[in-house]
Write a protein that holds these residues in place. Structure first.
Motif, PDB file in Angstrom:
ATOM      1  N   GLY A 122       0.823  -1.204   0.000  1.00 22.40           N
ATOM      2  CA  GLY A 122       0.000   0.000   0.000  1.00 22.40           C
ATOM      3  C   GLY A 122       0.859   1.256   0.000  1.00 22.40           C
ATOM      4  O   GLY A 122       2.087   1.199   0.133  1.00 22.40           O
ATOM      5  N   LEU A 123       0.203   2.404  -0.138  1.00 19.86           N
ATOM      6  CA  LEU A 123       0.912   3.686  -0.148  1.00 19.86           C
ATOM      7  C   LEU A 123       1.596   3.968   1.185  1.00 19.86           C
ATOM      8  O   LEU A 123       2.492   4.806   1.267  1.00 19.86           O
ATOM      9  CB  LEU A 123      -0.074   4.823  -0.448  1.00 19.86           C
ATOM     10  N   ASP A 124       1.133   3.287   2.229  1.00 16.20           N
ATOM     11  CA  ASP A 124       1.776   3.452   3.537  1.00 16.20           C
ATOM     12  C   ASP A 124       2.847   2.396   3.753  1.00 16.20           C
ATOM     13  O   ASP A 124       3.414   2.298   4.836  1.00 16.20           O
ATOM     14  CB  ASP A 124       0.726   3.376   4.654  1.00 16.20           C
ATOM     15  N   GLY A 125       3.110   1.590   2.722  1.00 16.86           N
ATOM     16  CA  GLY A 125       4.168   0.583   2.804  1.00 16.86           C
ATOM     17  C   GLY A 125       3.696  -0.785   3.273  1.00 16.86           C
ATOM     18  O   GLY A 125       4.461  -1.759   3.215  1.00 16.86           O
ATOM     19  N   ALA A 126       2.441  -0.900   3.731  1.00 17.34           N
ATOM     20  CA  ALA A 126       1.971  -2.182   4.264  1.00 17.34           C
ATOM     21  C   ALA A 126       1.927  -3.244   3.158  1.00 17.34           C
ATOM     22  O   ALA A 126       1.488  -2.960   2.033  1.00 17.34           O
ATOM     23  CB  ALA A 126       0.580  -2.010   4.869  1.00 17.34           C
ATOM     24  N   LEU A 127       2.379  -4.457   3.487  1.00 21.16           N
ATOM     25  CA  LEU A 127       2.289  -5.562   2.533  1.00 21.16           C
ATOM     26  C   LEU A 127       0.844  -6.017   2.472  1.00 21.16           C
ATOM     27  O   LEU A 127       0.275  -6.450   3.472  1.00 21.16           O
ATOM     28  CB  LEU A 127       3.208  -6.710   2.993  1.00 21.16           C
ATOM     29  N   ARG A 128       0.247  -5.882   1.271  1.00 16.93           N
ATOM     30  CA  ARG A 128      -1.182  -6.209   1.144  1.00 16.93           C
ATOM     31  C   ARG A 128      -1.413  -7.619   0.623  1.00 16.93           C
ATOM     32  O   ARG A 128      -2.343  -8.290   1.013  1.00 16.93           O
ATOM     33  CB  ARG A 128      -1.860  -5.212   0.205  1.00 16.93           C
ATOM     34  N   GLY A 129      -0.574  -8.049  -0.319  1.00 15.56           N
ATOM     35  CA  GLY A 129      -0.864  -9.359  -0.897  1.00 15.56           C
ATOM     36  C   GLY A 129       0.376 -10.031  -1.458  1.00 15.56           C
ATOM     37  O   GLY A 129       1.326  -9.357  -1.879  1.00 15.56           O
ATOM     38  N   VAL A 130       0.370 -11.375  -1.433  1.00 13.88           N
ATOM     39  CA  VAL A 130       1.419 -12.149  -2.100  1.00 13.88           C
ATOM     40  C   VAL A 130       0.719 -13.191  -2.966  1.00 13.88           C
ATOM     41  O   VAL A 130      -0.271 -13.788  -2.541  1.00 13.88           O
ATOM     42  CB  VAL A 130       2.372 -12.841  -1.086  1.00 13.88           C
ATOM     43  N   PRO A 131       1.193 -13.409  -4.193  1.00 11.92           N
ATOM     44  CA  PRO A 131       0.555 -14.401  -5.055  1.00 11.92           C
ATOM     45  C   PRO A 131       0.812 -15.830  -4.549  1.00 11.92           C
ATOM     46  O   PRO A 131       1.830 -16.075  -3.892  1.00 11.92           O
ATOM     47  CB  PRO A 131       1.223 -14.189  -6.410  1.00 11.92           C
TER      48      PRO A 131
END
Ligand code: FES
Ligand code: FE
Length: 430
Positions: free
Chosen positions: A117-126
């Motif tokens: 995300g724009l805040d650096g949070a990891l949102r998803g991994v395939p």
């Protein structure tokens, strides 16, 4: 160099040996080991300028840049907060953004598509099944740097324990406030930028910003290319009120045109330059005379250069940003600025850009001559790295000003003494 500047090793060279009150060691420009130490002791500890708020006008806007040699992305997240994120995927290290600036919902790594995300949070991994039980997304955000701003200037630091930005800026804050008055009653915005590389050490450029001594020599062709009023305005060599102050923390300010240092202090007696007559006529169709005067009087910016250690200067009418690449290679970015106001001001900003290009542009009459000087310092310093670089001009006539800041004439080397004093503190400090 083969010495540790803390003095722990054989040659016994310490930060104190390398930087004295009146001279610095020539190898400060040429020694690759010293350069490596500077990257950790200065650029990973100080507040480093990364953006102006106008470059991040709304949620989702971003720019990529560097803190020292480390690539970062500066973003405005969904909540409007400005973030600085290391541009390095937490999986196997790829950069997640290669665009210089833009607008995005987030950043997806091109290698295995981890998305942030724009805040650096990891949102998803395939294909997440392979990570069952071995990956905690909340621990794998892009690394966030502390980010703070003052007067629209955004800084980041890699040091979680760094002092607050306002403490770091100290008495330079007053000069940032003054610099921003060149908006002529409007906020300041970035109009454009260009970048170039010179074959020299970063400190050669750092020194140059408050070096009034070189101006009439190196910029003779610029002086010959401008109108008489502008040349007269910049003839500060014999003006005793044109002074440079050491503001502390390595910062310094060189007042070339003291009458323009505080653009609000205007008794109306100074005529506007004849070269702007057409612009005045155009603006007068919609703006009142006081507003026109304010904007036009600020066309050349404020009459001072503010040097903020270690990487940015607010110079006359633009920002100059330096990025050390190698001991003998530095990237410079010139960022043109102007008032952010109604459409009538487009003519003002066009004229400001023409003035900017005339000096600072890639084929301008000013900066290419400066860059030649910087290259020549690097080439010359290779001849005798143990011979000192002198920074003693004006030290005998330096006095404390009313605020206690060491102050001497604008042609003196007060700014260099300020910067190297800070260098010594940071480099000598474990
Ligand atoms: Fe970024 Fe693999 S390196 S997803
Ligand atoms: Fe110059």
């Amino acid at each position: 160099m083969s010495a540790d500047v803390t003095g722990a090793d054989v040659t016994g060279a310490t930060a104190a040996d390398l930087v004295r009150a009146d001279r610095v060691a020539g190898r400060l420009y040429t020694d690759p080991e010293l350069f490596e130490l500077e990257m950790t002791r200065i650029f990973e500890r100080a507040w480093v300028w990364v953006a102006h708020t106008s470059e991040l006008p709304g949620p989702g806007t971003f720019k990529s840049t560097h803190v020292g040699r480390q690539p970062v992305i500066v973003t405005r997240d969904r909540k409007g907060e400005i973030r600085t994120l290391l541009n390095r995927c937490r999986h196997r290290g790829a950069s997640v953004c290669e665009k210089p600036q833009g607008r995005a919902n987030g950043f997806t790594c091109p290698y295995h598509a981890w998305s942030y995300g724009l805040d650096g949070a990891l949102r998803g991994v395939p294909y997440p099944d392979g990570y069952e039980g071995v990956l905690e997304k909340r621990d794998l955000s892009l690394r966030r740097l502390r980010t703070e701003s003052y007067g629209g200037m955004v800084f980041a630091t890699l040091d979680p324990d760094a002092e607050p930005l306002e403490t770091f800026l100290g008495d330079a804050r007053l000069w940032i406030d003054r610099f921003m008055k060149q908006g002529g009653g409007y906020p300041v915005k970035v109009l454009g930028r260009h970048r170039f590389t010179f074959r020299g050490n970063w400190k050669i450029q750092l020194e140059n910003t408050t070096d009034g001594y070189h101006f009439p020599i190196v910029h003779r062709s610029w002086m010959a290319s401008v109108d008489a009023e502008t040349a007269d305005m910049m003839s500060f060599m014999t003006d005793p009120t044109a002074v440079t102050h050491d503001l502390g923390h390595g910062h310094s300010v060189m007042q070339m045109v003291p009458a323009h240092s505080d653009l609000d202090a205007d008794d109306g007696s100074e005529p506007l330059q004849a070269r702007f007559d057409g612009l005045v006529a155009e603006l007068s169709a919609t703006l009142d005379p006081a507003a026109v005067r304010k904007v036009v009087r600020a066309m050349h910016g404020t009459g001072f250069n503010l040097n903020l250690f270690p990487n940015v200067s607010l110079s006359a009418a633009f920002f100059r940003v330096l990025r050390p690449v190698a001991v003998d290679e530095t990237v410079i970015e010139h960022v043109a600025i102007g008032p952010d106001g109604p459409p009538e001001l487009d003519a003002v900003n066009r004229a400001r850009l023409r003035i900017h290009e005339h000096f600072q542009g890639p084929f301008g009459f000013g900066t290419p001559d400066d860059a030649e000087g910087w290259d020549r310092v690097q080439r010359g310093a290779a001849a005798a790295p143990d011979m000192p670089i002198l920074i003693n001009r004006g030290s005998a006539r330096e006095k404390a000003d009313a605020d206690g800041h060491p102050t001497a004439h604008v042609t003196d080397e007060t700014g260099m003494r300020a910067a190297y004093g800070r260098w010594k503190e940071m480099m000598g400090d474990d």
